[in-house]
Design an enzyme around this catalytic site. Structure first.
Site, PDB file in Angstrom:
ATOM      1  N   LYS A   1     -10.470  32.728  58.205  1.00 26.00           N
ATOM      2  CA  LYS A   1     -10.414  34.117  57.754  1.00 26.00           C
ATOM      3  C   LYS A   1     -11.670  34.867  58.206  1.00 26.00           C
ATOM      4  O   LYS A   1     -11.595  35.942  58.768  1.00 26.00           O
ATOM      5  CB  LYS A   1     -10.267  34.142  56.227  1.00 26.00           C
TER       6      LYS A   1
ATOM      7  N   GLU B   1     -18.131  24.612  59.399  1.00 27.83           N
ATOM      8  CA  GLU B   1     -17.319  23.457  59.801  1.00 27.83           C
ATOM      9  C   GLU B   1     -16.343  23.839  60.912  1.00 27.83           C
ATOM     10  O   GLU B   1     -16.218  23.149  61.921  1.00 27.83           O
ATOM     11  CB  GLU B   1     -16.516  22.919  58.599  1.00 27.83           C
TER      12      GLU B   1
ATOM     13  N   GLU C   1     -10.348  26.376  42.763  1.00 26.33           N
ATOM     14  CA  GLU C   1     -11.194  27.428  43.334  1.00 26.33           C
ATOM     15  C   GLU C   1     -10.857  28.752  42.644  1.00 26.33           C
ATOM     16  O   GLU C   1     -11.697  29.638  42.522  1.00 26.33           O
ATOM     17  CB  GLU C   1     -11.000  27.528  44.855  1.00 26.33           C
TER      18      GLU C   1
ATOM     19  N   LYS D   1     -23.588  26.118  50.561  1.00 28.56           N
ATOM     20  CA  LYS D   1     -23.547  26.517  51.983  1.00 28.56           C
ATOM     21  C   LYS D   1     -24.931  26.977  52.440  1.00 28.56           C
ATOM     22  O   LYS D   1     -25.411  26.606  53.507  1.00 28.56           O
ATOM     23  CB  LYS D   1     -22.578  27.696  52.181  1.00 28.56           C
TER      24      LYS D   1
ATOM     25  N   GLY E   1      -8.070  33.124  50.952  1.00 31.96           N
ATOM     26  CA  GLY E   1      -7.872  31.933  51.789  1.00 31.96           C
ATOM     27  C   GLY E   1      -6.851  30.977  51.200  1.00 31.96           C
ATOM     28  O   GLY E   1      -5.961  30.480  51.891  1.00 31.96           O
ATOM     29  N   ARG E   2      -6.954  30.719  49.896  1.00 34.45           N
ATOM     30  CA  ARG E   2      -6.060  29.738  49.279  1.00 34.45           C
ATOM     31  C   ARG E   2      -4.672  30.306  49.000  1.00 34.45           C
ATOM     32  O   ARG E   2      -3.821  29.613  48.458  1.00 34.45           O
ATOM     33  CB  ARG E   2      -6.713  29.170  48.017  1.00 34.45           C
TER      34      ARG E   2
ATOM     35  N   HIS F   1       1.720   2.469  40.137  1.00 34.29           N
ATOM     36  CA  HIS F   1       1.114   1.143  40.281  1.00 34.29           C
ATOM     37  C   HIS F   1      -0.389   1.246  40.405  1.00 34.29           C
ATOM     38  O   HIS F   1      -1.049   0.346  40.919  1.00 34.29           O
ATOM     39  CB  HIS F   1       1.726   0.438  41.495  1.00 34.29           C
TER      40      HIS F   1
HETATM   41  O1  F6P Z   1     -15.872  27.781  51.138  1.00 39.75           O
HETATM   42  C1  F6P Z   1     -14.702  28.153  50.527  1.00 39.75           C
HETATM   43  C2  F6P Z   1     -13.871  29.011  51.420  1.00 39.75           C
HETATM   44  O2  F6P Z   1     -14.409  30.281  51.492  1.00 39.75           O
HETATM   45  C3  F6P Z   1     -12.433  29.043  50.967  1.00 39.75           C
HETATM   46  O3  F6P Z   1     -12.196  29.960  49.987  1.00 39.75           O
HETATM   47  C4  F6P Z   1     -11.726  29.286  52.247  1.00 39.75           C
HETATM   48  O4  F6P Z   1     -10.368  28.971  52.149  1.00 39.75           O
HETATM   49  C5  F6P Z   1     -12.484  28.382  53.170  1.00 39.75           C
HETATM   50  O5  F6P Z   1     -13.817  28.486  52.742  1.00 39.75           O
HETATM   51  C6  F6P Z   1     -12.371  28.673  54.628  1.00 39.75           C
HETATM   52  O6  F6P Z   1     -12.805  29.949  54.955  1.00 39.75           O
HETATM   53  P1  F6P Z   1     -12.454  30.602  56.339  1.00 39.75           P
HETATM   54  O7  F6P Z   1     -10.968  30.693  56.445  1.00 39.75           O
HETATM   55  O8  F6P Z   1     -13.118  31.941  56.332  1.00 39.75           O
HETATM   56  O9  F6P Z   1     -13.007  29.721  57.427  1.00 39.75           O
END
Ligand code: F6P
Length: 548
Positions: free
Chosen positions: A214, A220, A361, A512, A275-276, A392
C-alpha cells in the site's frame, strides 16, 4: 461530517446496558449448557440464523434469550446502527488517520453509488478491476510474454501483512479453482530464506513478480523486491526486462516509479482501504491471476452479499453483529482471553493466520476514539488450525484445561475432493467436537463405564465450553467472500462496542523505527554507548561478534 467524537462518550463500563449485562452474567454465568438444552427442546433449532447462504448454529453458546436481548441493547446504546451507516457513507471513521473506511466499495457492483466527500468511488474501483481483468486475461492466455518471449508460468507476490496474508489465504482457499499449470508463491519475510526458497527452482524468464505494498515503503517488501530485481536481472541481463516481469500494487505511484516499475504496470487502490481489508482490491491481483476474473468477481459478489446483510438486517438476525457481540460477551464478561477458529477444510489452512491480522491489528487497542483508556478488555487473541489436525494437538486444553476458549467451527456440506468417506469423517468430527465441548461427560457417566474411582476425575469432561458452528454448502469464491466479510464486520461490531479505532495500527510503529536505527548500528560501528538499554546493547554486541 467529522466522525471524531467531540466529547468523550460515557465510559463503556458505566453504560446502563453494560451494567445490565454484568448483573445478568452474575445470575446466569454459571448456567450449564446441559441444563439450557434440557429446559428447551427446540434450542438447537431456535438459536440459529441463516443469511446470505451461511447457516450459523449459536445454540451451544452460554447465553439465554435475555443475554441476546441485552447484547442487542448494548449494540443500540453504543450506536452500532449509526456507526454502520457512517462507514457505508464514507465518513472518516478512522479518526486517528483522518480516513474513511470504505472497503465495502471494493465489492459494490457497478452502478451502485458509494460517496466519499461527495464523489462516487465505485467507477474508480470498477476501472481498476477492468485493468486487472485485461492484465490477468493477457497473462493467463499467454499473450503477455516475458522478456525472452516465453509465457509467464510463475507468479510471486511480494508483500507483507495485509499485502500478503489475504493473497496467500485466498490462493490456498481457492486453489481448487486455480490454474494448475501455473505456480503461485508468496514472499513476505525479510528473512532471505523466504525469497531463496520461493525462487530456487524457478526460471526468471517465466516469472512475474507482483510487488504489493500500500505504502511502497515497507522495509521487508522493498528489500525483497530489490532482491527479486537483482535475481531477475542476473539471468535476463537487461533493464528492459523489468517491464515484463514486475508489476506493482500500491497507492504510491511516485515510489513505484522510483523503484523502476512502469506506471502502466501499476494497479492502484486508495487510502480508504486498510491493508488488512484489502484482499478484494488490486491486492488480490494474484488471486485473480490464479482463479481468473470471473472467479474474482464471484468472490466480490460474496463479500457484497454479506455487506448488504450487515447493513440492513436487524441485529438479532444479523450474523456479523451477533458474532461480534458474542465475542464481547466472552471477552469481557467471562474473561476469555482467546478465541479459536477451526475451519474443517484443508483449503482454509491459512484462514486463521489471515484472521489474526484482521482481528488483532484492528482491535488490539487500549484507548477509545477520544484517547481515554477503554477501561475494559479489548481484542481477544485469535488463533486456530484446520480440523482435524488440532484435535490431536491442543484440543485437550480446550476440553479439559482451566481456560474458557470460545470456538468457531466452519464446515461445508460438500467437499471439493470427494474421496471415499473422508468428508463424512471430517464433518463427524465437527459435530462431535461441538457436542463434546458443550455437554462433556459427567462423573456418573464415567463411573458407569467401569472406571476406577481414582481415574474418574481425569476422565471427566466438565462441558459447558461454548462454540458456534457455521455450515456452508461448498467452498466457492463466493463463499470465501462471505466468510471474510462476516469476520470483517464482526471485528467492526466489537470495535464499535469498545469505542476504539479498529482501522489504525500505531502499535506497529515503534518496533519499525527502532529496527531502522539498529540496522545502521549493526552495519556500522555498533551501538553508541548509552543509546540502548544494557540488554539490547549486549545482544547487539554478541550478534556482531558472531558475525565476525
Ligand atoms: O506494519 C503493519 C502494516 O502497516 C499493516 O497494516 C500492513 O498491512 C502491512 O504493514 C504492509 O503495509 P504495506 O502494504 O504498506 O507494505
Amino acid at each position: 461530517m467529522s466522525a471524531i467524537p467531540r466529547t468523550a462518550p460515557t465510559p463503556l463500563a458505566e453504560r446502563p446496558a453494560w451494567r445490565a449485562l454484568l448483573e445478568h452474567h452474575k445470575k446466569t454465568g454459571t448456567l450449564h449448557l446441559r441444563d439450557l438444552f434440557a429446559a428447551d427442546a427446540g434450542r438447537g433449532e431456535r438459536l440459529t440464523l441463516e443469511a446470505a447462504g451461511l447457516y450459523l448454529d449459536y445454540s451451544k453458546n452460554r447465553i439465554t434469550d435475555e443475554t441476546i436481548a441485552l447484547l442487542m441493547g448494548l449494540a443500540s446504546e453504543c450506536g452500532l446502527r449509526e456507526r454502520i451507516a457512517a462507514m457505508f457513507s464514507g465518513e472518516k471513521i478512522n479518526v486517528t488517520e483522518g480516513r474513511a473506511v470504505l472497503h465495502v466499495a471494493l465489492r459494490a457492483p457497478a452502478g451502485e453509488r458509494m460517496l466519499l466527500d461527495g464523489v462516487d468511488v465505485v467507477p474508480e474501483v470498477q476501472a481498476v478491476l477492468a485493468r486487472m481483468t485485461a492484465f490477468c486475461d493477457d497473462v493467463r492466455s499467454g499473450s503477455w510474454r516475458g522478456h525472452s518471449g516465453r509465457p509467464i508460468r510463475n507468479v510471486i507476490n511480494i508483500g507483507i501483512g495485509g499485502s500478503d496474508l489475504g493473497p496467500v489465504m485466498a490462493y490456498e482457499a481457492l486453489r481448487h479453482y486455480s490454474r494448475r499449470d501455473m505456480t503461485f508463491r508468496f514472499v513476505s519475510n525479510v528473512d532471505g530464506t523466504d525469497f531463496a526458497e520461493a525462487t530456487r527452482d524457478l526460471d526468471p524468464g517465466e516469472t512475474l513478480f507482483i510487488v504489493c505494498s500500500k505504502t511502497f515503503t515497507t522495509l521487508e517488501t522493498l528489500t525483497n523486491a530489490h532482491t527479486a530485481r537483482e535475481w531477475a536481472l542476473r539471468k535476463l541481463g537487461d533493464e528492459r526486462a523489468i517491464r515484463r516481469h514486475f508489476v506493482a500494487v500500491s497507492t504510491n505511484a511516485e515510489e513505484v516509479a522510483k523503484f523502476g516499475i512502469d506506471p502502466q504496470n501499476m494497479f492502484g487502490f486508495w487510502d480508504w482501504v486498510g491493508g488488512r481489508y484489502s484482499m478484494d482490491s488490486a491486492v488480490g491481483l494474484s488471486t485473480m491471476l490464479a482463479i481468473g476474473p470471473e472467479g474474482f468477481r464471484a468472490m466480490l459478489a460474496g463479500f457484497h452479499a454479506m455487506d448488504e446483510h450487515f447493513r440492513s438486517a436487524p441485529f438479532e438476525r444479523n450474523l456479523p453483529a451477533l458474532m461480534g457481540l458474542l465475542s464481547v460477551w466472552y471477552n469481557d464478561f467471562f474473561g476469555a482471553q482467546t478465541a479459536a477458529v477451526f475451519p474443517y477444510d484443508q483449503y482454509l489452512k491459512r484462514f486463521p493466520a489471515y484472521l489474526q491480522q484482521l482481528t488483532m491489528e484492528s482491535n488490539g487497542k487500549h484507548v477509545t476514539l477520544t484517547g481515554a483508556p477503554v477501561g475494559v478488555q479489548t481484542g481477544p487473541i485469535y488463533w486456530g488450525e484446520p480440523g482435524t489436525n488440532g484435535q490431536h494437538s491442543f484440543y485437550q486444553l480446550i476440553h479439559q484445561g482451566t481456560r474458557l476458549i470460545p470456538c468457531d467451527f466452519i464446515g461445508f456440506g460438500k467437499t471439493l475432493n470427494p474421496l471415499g468417506d473422508h468428508h463424512n469423517l471430517l464433518m463427524a468430527n465437527v459435530f462431535a467436537q461441538g457436542e463434546a465441548l458443550a455437554f462433556g461427560k459427567t462423573p456418573e457417566q464415567v463411573k458407569a463405564e467401569g472406571t476406577p474411582d481414582w481415574l474418574v476425575p481425569h476422565r471427566v469432561f466438565e462441558g459447558n465450553r461454548p462454540s458456534s458452528t457455521f455450515l456452508l454448502s461448498e467452498l466457492t469464491p463466493e463463499a470465501l467472500g462471505k466468510l471474510v466479510a462476516l469476520y470483517e464486520h464482526s471485528v467492526f461490531t466489537q470495535g464499535v462496542i469498545w469505542q476504539i479505532d479498529s482501522f489504525d495500527q500505531w502499535g506497529v510503529e515503534l518496533g519499525k523505527v527502532l529496527a531502522k536505527k539498529i540496522i545502521g548500528e549493526l552495519e556500522g560501528s555498533g551501538p553508541a554507548p548509552g543509546s540502548h538499554d544494557s540488554s539490547t546493547t549486549a545482544l547487539m554486541e554478541r550478534y556482531r561478534k558472531q558475525q565476525g
